[in-house]
Design a protein around this motif. Structure first.
Motif: not given
Length: 178
Positions: A57-65, A86-105
């Protein structure tokens, strides 16, 4: 024993893409090479678990612009076309998060893997107290998970999915119970 996969590679992302294909339509899946580029730019964006060397399984949780976050909220952004830009600049504070995917076998579903993945991913953003979170769900299971995570339904998207959003604190409290 189930453990966290460290230092993910492109072949790991190819296995993640195959796991996603078992869960939903390819129209909603970003190519493995692009997902790997996101990870290289923002390593905390992907958490994966394995057992005996096999991805379970995995999850994607992104800081986005902010502009991407607003487009997600409005239902006008399909993340299968998301790019590293489309991701927030590296090192920037995470203000806007996008939980785009979670998949488990399949054999691991119903064993608390989703909750474990979400808690591990959220722990990487502990310094995001004022963040907002959005999900773009393409399955009924995704909708149920968003609701269990304390997120509110906003409406449908222009690409046949369901948008949910909420504040970070409520999300973190909710996933502690998963």
């Amino acid at each position: 024993m189930i453990g966290r996969m460290e230092a993910l590679t492109l072949p790991d992302f190819e296995r993640m893409e195959a796991l996603e294909r078992a869960c939903y339509d390819a129209a909603y899946i970003a190519p493995a090479a692009e997902a790997y580029a996101w990870y290289v730019l923002e390593p905390r964006s992907t958490v994966a678990l394995s057992e005996d060397g096999r991805l379970i399984g995995f999850v994607n949780l992104f800081p986005v612009r902010e502009a991407v976050f607003r487009a997600l909220l409005s239902g006008s952004f399909n993340d299968s076309g998301m790019t590293a830009g489309d991701l927030a600049p590296a090192g920037a504070a995470a203000k806007h998060l996008f939980l785009s995917c979670i998949a488990v076998a399949e054999p691991y579903r119903g064993r608390g893997i989703s909750g474990r993945l979400l808690r591990m991913a959220a722990a990487q953003y502990s310094a995001a107290p004022d963040a907002q979170l959005v999900t773009d769900n393409v399955t009924a299971a995704g909708r149920r998970l968003s609701e269990r995570c304390g997120l509110s339904f906003l409406g449908g998207s222009g690409h046949g999915s369901w948008i949910y959003a909420g504040d970070w604190h409520s999300f973190v409290r909710a996933i502690e119970r998963l």
